[in-house]
Design a protein around this motif. Structure first.
Motif, mmCIF file in Angstrom:
data_model
loop_
_atom_site.group_PDB
_atom_site.id
_atom_site.type_symbol
_atom_site.label_atom_id
_atom_site.label_comp_id
_atom_site.label_asym_id
_atom_site.label_seq_id
_atom_site.Cartn_x
_atom_site.Cartn_y
_atom_site.Cartn_z
ATOM 1 N N ALA A 51 0.824 -1.208 0.000
ATOM 2 C CA ALA A 51 0.000 0.000 0.000
ATOM 3 C C ALA A 51 0.858 1.257 0.000
ATOM 4 N N GLU A 52 1.927 1.252 0.782
ATOM 5 C CA GLU A 52 2.794 2.427 0.860
ATOM 6 C C GLU A 52 3.550 2.639 -0.444
ATOM 7 N N CYS A 53 4.031 1.553 -1.055
ATOM 8 C CA CYS A 53 4.751 1.669 -2.323
ATOM 9 C C CYS A 53 3.815 2.139 -3.434
ATOM 10 N N ARG A 54 2.565 1.702 -3.388
ATOM 11 C CA ARG A 54 1.583 2.172 -4.370
ATOM 12 C C ARG A 54 1.328 3.670 -4.190
ATOM 13 N N ALA A 55 1.216 4.087 -2.941
ATOM 14 C CA ALA A 55 0.967 5.501 -2.654
ATOM 15 C C ALA A 55 2.129 6.377 -3.101
ATOM 16 N N TYR A 58 5.532 3.831 -6.895
ATOM 17 C CA TYR A 58 6.626 2.930 -7.265
ATOM 18 C C TYR A 58 6.373 2.313 -8.637
ATOM 19 N N ALA A 59 7.358 2.391 -9.521
ATOM 20 C CA ALA A 59 7.193 1.940 -10.907
ATOM 21 C C ALA A 59 6.955 0.436 -11.004
ATOM 22 N N GLY A 60 7.458 -0.320 -10.054
ATOM 23 C CA GLY A 60 7.307 -1.776 -10.107
ATOM 24 C C GLY A 60 6.170 -2.288 -9.243
ATOM 25 N N CYS A 124 11.236 0.075 -2.036
ATOM 26 C CA CYS A 124 10.242 -0.805 -2.657
ATOM 27 C C CYS A 124 10.908 -1.881 -3.505
ATOM 28 N N SER A 125 12.040 -1.554 -4.110
ATOM 29 C CA SER A 125 12.801 -2.573 -4.852
ATOM 30 C C SER A 125 13.341 -3.626 -3.891
#
Length: 226
Positions: A51-55, A58-60, A124-125
């Motif tokens: 959820a945090e990476c989506r917010a 994050y490209a991946g 996120c990677s």
């Protein structure tokens, strides 16, 4: 930053285990219940990371979401079992599923969210690599371990590796299978821990245990193979 971030995640993951250690009255859960509890807390952690990476854009994110679902789908029953066990064993963490999720989110916001916000792409990677390997650091090469067994071995392997060469933090592990037991029941593996500009090799022998789960033995091995 990657390793520091996911060592914090590991601490959050092991919160129920710490609760057991602090409460002498608690009965230690059996092997399968330990796995269920770990799967439940891991699912909470990974949901929050996705959820945090989506917010953060994050490209991946699609790969991260797919990796999470690939991990979660075969564990749905175990996660549900772990949620019930957490409510039964650890009422201090929240008396309802909603309360436990809320408390976990507060822990996530305190320990993990700042690291993601500082460098979303890198964090996120690192999360993607972690989701795939099942460990807090990348694992490459070959192994005959399940994710659960790999994690159990990892905890002791890091301690053995640090004792062998004094490195407090390893960056990655490279595995190879040296010998497979008959009927594919267990194996002898070589785990090469890399970090601090050096590396340490471990021999890992594992086999199914009579009472469920697996037994394993770790020993330091020559860094170069004969």
């Amino acid at each position: 930053m990657k390793n520091r971030l996911f060592r914090c995640a590991l601490s959050a993951l092991l919160l129920p285990a710490l609760a057991i250690a602090q409460d002498g009255r608690a009965t230690k859960p059996g092997y399968q219940e330990q796995i269920a509890l770990r799967n439940f807390t891991t699912s909470l952690m990974r949901e929050a990371i996705v959820a945090e990476c989506r917010a953060k854009g994050y490209a991946g994110i699609d790969q991260l979401q797919t990796a999470y679902l690939q991990w979660r789908t075969p564990r749905e029953v175990s996660i549900a079992t772990g949620q019930v066990a957490a409510l039964t064993r650890y009422p201090d963490l929240g008396g309802s599923a909603a309360a436990q999720r809320s408390n976990f989110r507060k822990q996530f916001d305190k320990s993990l969210k700042p690291g993601i916000e500082a460098n979303p792409a890198e964090a996120c990677s690192a999360a993607l690599s972690t989701f795939i390997s099942g460990l807090p650091i990348p694992f490459s090469g070959d192994t005959r371990t399940s994710q659960e067994l790999r994690f159990d071995i990892y905890k002791q392997a890091i301690v053995a590796g640090s004792a062998a060469n004094g490195c407090p933090e390893f960056d990655s592990i490279e595995g190879s299978v040296l010998e497979t037991a008959k009927a594919d029941a267990g194996a002898t593996e070589r785990w090469l821990l890399k970090g601090c500009g050096t590396q340490v090799a471990l021999t890992v022998k594992h086999q199914p245990a009579a009472n469920g789960g697996s037994d394993f033995v770790i020993s330091v091995a020559p860094t170069t193979q004969p």
